[in-house]
Design a protein around this motif. Structure first.
Motif, PDB file in Angstrom:
ATOM      1  N   THR A 124       0.854  -1.179   0.000  1.00 26.86           N
ATOM      2  CA  THR A 124       0.000   0.000   0.000  1.00 26.86           C
ATOM      3  C   THR A 124       0.894   1.235   0.000  1.00 26.86           C
ATOM      4  N   ALA A 125       0.368   2.323  -0.521  1.00 25.13           N
ATOM      5  CA  ALA A 125       1.099   3.591  -0.536  1.00 25.13           C
ATOM      6  C   ALA A 125       0.602   4.463   0.611  1.00 25.13           C
ATOM      7  N   ASP A 126       1.412   5.414   0.996  1.00 25.90           N
ATOM      8  CA  ASP A 126       0.979   6.361   2.020  1.00 25.90           C
ATOM      9  C   ASP A 126       0.157   7.485   1.394  1.00 25.90           C
ATOM     10  N   VAL A 127       0.773   8.239   0.487  1.00 29.45           N
ATOM     11  CA  VAL A 127       0.070   9.346  -0.169  1.00 29.45           C
ATOM     12  C   VAL A 127       0.150   9.139  -1.680  1.00 29.45           C
ATOM     13  N   VAL A 128      -0.997   9.224  -2.345  1.00 29.50           N
ATOM     14  CA  VAL A 128      -1.036   9.153  -3.800  1.00 29.50           C
ATOM     15  C   VAL A 128      -1.670  10.439  -4.329  1.00 29.50           C
ATOM     16  N   PHE A 129      -0.917  11.141  -5.171  1.00 28.81           N
ATOM     17  CA  PHE A 129      -1.436  12.315  -5.872  1.00 28.81           C
ATOM     18  C   PHE A 129      -1.993  11.849  -7.213  1.00 28.81           C
ATOM     19  N   VAL A 130      -3.156  12.356  -7.582  1.00 30.50           N
ATOM     20  CA  VAL A 130      -3.794  11.982  -8.849  1.00 30.50           C
ATOM     21  C   VAL A 130      -4.090  13.259  -9.628  1.00 30.50           C
ATOM     22  N   ASP A 131      -3.299  13.526 -10.645  1.00 32.02           N
ATOM     23  CA  ASP A 131      -3.600  14.659 -11.523  1.00 32.02           C
ATOM     24  C   ASP A 131      -4.605  14.209 -12.580  1.00 32.02           C
ATOM     25  N   GLU A 132      -5.444  15.150 -13.026  1.00 26.65           N
ATOM     26  CA  GLU A 132      -6.452  14.855 -14.055  1.00 26.65           C
ATOM     27  C   GLU A 132      -7.289  13.629 -13.662  1.00 26.65           C
ATOM     28  N   ALA A 133      -7.845  13.637 -12.447  1.00 26.83           N
ATOM     29  CA  ALA A 133      -8.640  12.485 -11.993  1.00 26.83           C
ATOM     30  C   ALA A 133      -9.865  12.249 -12.866  1.00 26.83           C
ATOM     31  N   HIS A 134     -10.292  13.263 -13.605  1.00 27.08           N
ATOM     32  CA  HIS A 134     -11.411  13.118 -14.536  1.00 27.08           C
ATOM     33  C   HIS A 134     -11.055  12.216 -15.724  1.00 27.08           C
ATOM     34  N   LEU A 135      -9.788  11.819 -15.842  1.00 24.26           N
ATOM     35  CA  LEU A 135      -9.381  10.871 -16.890  1.00 24.26           C
ATOM     36  C   LEU A 135      -9.296   9.435 -16.372  1.00 24.26           C
ATOM     37  N   LEU A 136      -9.528   9.232 -15.081  1.00 23.63           N
ATOM     38  CA  LEU A 136      -9.478   7.881 -14.535  1.00 23.63           C
ATOM     39  C   LEU A 136     -10.618   7.028 -15.091  1.00 23.63           C
ATOM     40  N   LEU A 137     -10.334   5.750 -15.292  1.00 24.62           N
ATOM     41  CA  LEU A 137     -11.335   4.831 -15.827  1.00 24.62           C
ATOM     42  C   LEU A 137     -12.435   4.580 -14.805  1.00 24.62           C
ATOM     43  N   THR A 138     -13.662   4.512 -15.295  1.00 24.28           N
ATOM     44  CA  THR A 138     -14.813   4.202 -14.443  1.00 24.28           C
ATOM     45  C   THR A 138     -15.403   2.839 -14.791  1.00 24.28           C
ATOM     46  N   ARG A 139     -14.646   2.046 -15.526  1.00 23.40           N
ATOM     47  CA  ARG A 139     -15.053   0.686 -15.881  1.00 23.40           C
ATOM     48  C   ARG A 139     -13.813  -0.104 -16.297  1.00 23.40           C
ATOM     49  N   ALA A 140     -13.957  -1.401 -16.366  1.00 28.91           N
ATOM     50  CA  ALA A 140     -12.832  -2.238 -16.791  1.00 28.91           C
ATOM     51  C   ALA A 140     -12.425  -1.902 -18.218  1.00 28.91           C
ATOM     52  N   ASP A 141     -11.135  -2.002 -18.488  1.00 29.50           N
ATOM     53  CA  ASP A 141     -10.604  -1.761 -19.831  1.00 29.50           C
ATOM     54  C   ASP A 141      -9.524  -2.816 -20.076  1.00 29.50           C
ATOM     55  N   ARG A 142      -9.954  -3.976 -20.501  1.00 29.59           N
ATOM     56  CA  ARG A 142      -9.023  -5.111 -20.623  1.00 29.59           C
ATOM     57  C   ARG A 142      -7.969  -4.859 -21.693  1.00 29.59           C
ATOM     58  N   TYR A 143      -8.293  -4.065 -22.695  1.00 31.50           N
ATOM     59  CA  TYR A 143      -7.308  -3.736 -23.720  1.00 31.50           C
ATOM     60  C   TYR A 143      -6.090  -3.055 -23.100  1.00 31.50           C
ATOM     61  N   ASN A 144      -6.346  -2.234 -22.066  1.00 31.10           N
ATOM     62  CA  ASN A 144      -5.262  -1.534 -21.371  1.00 31.10           C
ATOM     63  C   ASN A 144      -4.922  -2.186 -20.034  1.00 31.10           C
ATOM     64  N   HIS A 145      -5.297  -3.462 -19.894  1.00 32.45           N
ATOM     65  CA  HIS A 145      -4.875  -4.304 -18.761  1.00 32.45           C
ATOM     66  C   HIS A 145      -5.457  -3.856 -17.418  1.00 32.45           C
ATOM     67  N   PHE A 146      -6.617  -3.205 -17.459  1.00 29.91           N
ATOM     68  CA  PHE A 146      -7.291  -2.850 -16.214  1.00 29.91           C
ATOM     69  C   PHE A 146      -8.536  -3.719 -16.081  1.00 29.91           C
ATOM     70  N   ALA A 147      -8.520  -4.624 -15.118  1.00 32.98           N
ATOM     71  CA  ALA A 147      -9.589  -5.608 -14.979  1.00 32.98           C
ATOM     72  C   ALA A 147     -10.614  -5.249 -13.910  1.00 32.98           C
ATOM     73  N   GLN A 148     -10.340  -4.235 -13.103  1.00 27.00           N
ATOM     74  CA  GLN A 148     -11.258  -3.875 -12.031  1.00 27.00           C
ATOM     75  C   GLN A 148     -12.346  -2.921 -12.540  1.00 27.00           C
ATOM     76  N   ASP A 149     -13.109  -2.359 -11.621  1.00 25.66           N
ATOM     77  CA  ASP A 149     -14.273  -1.574 -12.022  1.00 25.66           C
ATOM     78  C   ASP A 149     -14.033  -0.072 -12.102  1.00 25.66           C
ATOM     79  N   ASN A 150     -13.077   0.439 -11.336  1.00 24.64           N
ATOM     80  CA  ASN A 150     -12.938   1.893 -11.247  1.00 24.64           C
ATOM     81  C   ASN A 150     -11.540   2.229 -10.738  1.00 24.64           C
TER      82      ASN A 150
END
Length: 405
Positions: A124-150
């Motif tokens: 686990t990380a202590d602090v994570v900064f997320v720039d442009e959070a509006h670009l984060l995936l809100t669904r799985a994207d298996r093409y880009n190797h993201f299997a979770q939901d959000n």
């Protein structure tokens, strides 16, 4: 004229007193939330309000403490990361890191890379900064190797404190569709602090320029802004606009042609072109191996940038082509968005779970226009492909007795 410095997001840049105070507030928030309830600090604001500079400066401060010798500070020896779901911006941040003693290129990662790596190792990380959070995936994207939901849901599970930037007017895809309600729902149960930035630092323009752009993203046309140092022009010919952009680029650098995604483009290794009358120029080439971001490469004066290559970056002057999907209806005196003419079909992929998909398609297209129009610091030039919109903009220009084009 203040020409854009290549490392404009460097913590070595001067901050206003308000920005300095915000950096201190973020650092204090992070320090105070390393134990107990998960803390989330949300920075909101329109494009150009200095969100990314504040974020990177605060991150540098935290990494300086984490890698320093003050063993009494709660941030000492903490594991912290900075993530952004934008390949061009990752290049930019890593270049900044090379210039600073307490930042490392490895401190910056794409969210999927961070999530998959930490899930695999159980860390686990202590602090994570997320720039442009509006670009984060809100669904799985298996093409880009993201299997979770959000993306954000996963980041929250892997970090004790999260600091993020959010602007709903920069959402560009169904698979990363966010609004404030979705964000608030995901942050329910966290200790959340919000800051909304309003001062404009990018566009050296009066408020009437920002008001004009805001009205456009609501499908309204206001009278053109008053004559001022910020050079706002309407062009009847795309080639003439390009000639003006090239002239500025020779003098100042970092002046580029941009366009809405209304012209065919395929990642097949071939060049694809935008043609508008005498104007004929290729789309930006996909060169992921290039160290420099598209906006900084001198050769890209001979290309047309898309929203994906310029989002998050500053230009000196931008010539924006409003493609065939952006129409004018004289009867209603409104801008019309024709979603069938939008060539970025991947933006609309994965409509499952999207309520009112046609409304969201229009919203995404208007967000893309908003991103393009808010790139320049010193001048915005516009050309409309649709004859009715071109005529209406010309009428506004002539009524205001603006500069000849």
């Amino acid at each position: 004229m203040n020409v854009f410095a290549p490392l404009a997001l460097s913590p070595q840049q001067d901050l206003t007193p308000a920005q300095q105070a915000l950096v201190e507030r973020i650092v204090t928030f992070c320090r105070g939330h390393l134990s107990g309830a998960r803390g989330v600090f949300v920075v909101e604001g329109d494009a150009g309000t200095g969100k990314s500079l504040v974020m990177n400066t605060a991150f540098d401060r935290i990494q300086t403490i984490a890698r320093g010798k003050d063993g009494q500070d709660a941030l000492r020896n903490t594991k912290n990361l900075f993530v952004v779901n934008h390949p061009e911006m990752i290049k930019f941040y890593r270049r900044v890191a090379e210039t600073l003693p307490c930042l490392r290129k490895a401190d910056y990662a794409r969210p999927t890379t961070f999530i998959n790596s930490f899930r695999k190792t159980g860390k686990t990380a202590d602090v994570v900064f997320v720039d442009e959070a509006h670009l984060l995936l809100t669904r799985a994207d298996r093409y880009n190797h993201f299997a979770q939901d959000n993306h954000l849901q996963e980041i929250l599970a892997l970090a004790r404190v999260v600091v993020l930037v959010f602007d709903p007017h920069q959402v560009l895809k169904f698979k990363s569709y966010w609004d404030r309600a979705a964000l608030d729902g995901l942050l329910h149960g966290c200790d959340v602090e919000h800051v909304h930035l309003t001062d404009q630092f990018r566009m050296r323009a009066k408020a009437d320029v920002t008001a004009w752009i805001h009205a456009f993203r609501e499908c309204r046309l206001l009278p053109l802004p008053a004559r001022q140092a910020f050079d706002f022009r309407i062009f009847d010919d795309a080639q003439t606009m390009y000639d003006a952009i090239r002239a500025h680029d020779r003098q100042y650098g970092l002046c580029r042609m941009l366009s809405t995604y209304d012209y065919p483009y395929t990642l097949d290794g071939a060049d694809h072109f935008i043609t508008e009358g005498r104007f004929h120029l290729r789309w930006d080439r996909s060169l992921p191996e290039e160290r420099l971001p598209w906006a900084e490469r001198p050769d890209t004066i001979d290309e047309v940038g898309s929203v994906y290559t310029v989002q998050g970056f500053d230009l000196n002057y931008a010539g924006v082509i409003l493609g065939p999907s952006i129409l004018w209806d004289d009867a209603s005196q409104r801008i019309i968005i024709d979603t069938d003419r939008y060539e970025d079909r991947s933006a609309f992929a994965g409509r499952q779970g999207i309520a009112q998909p046609e409304r969201i398609r229009r919203e995404i297209m208007l967000n893309a226009i908003n991103v393009l129009m808010t790139r320049p610091m010193h001048g915005l030039y516009l050309y409309a492909s649709n004859p009715a919109l071109r005529a209406k903009l010309a009428a506004l220009r002539d009524h205001a007795k603006g500069p000849a084009s």
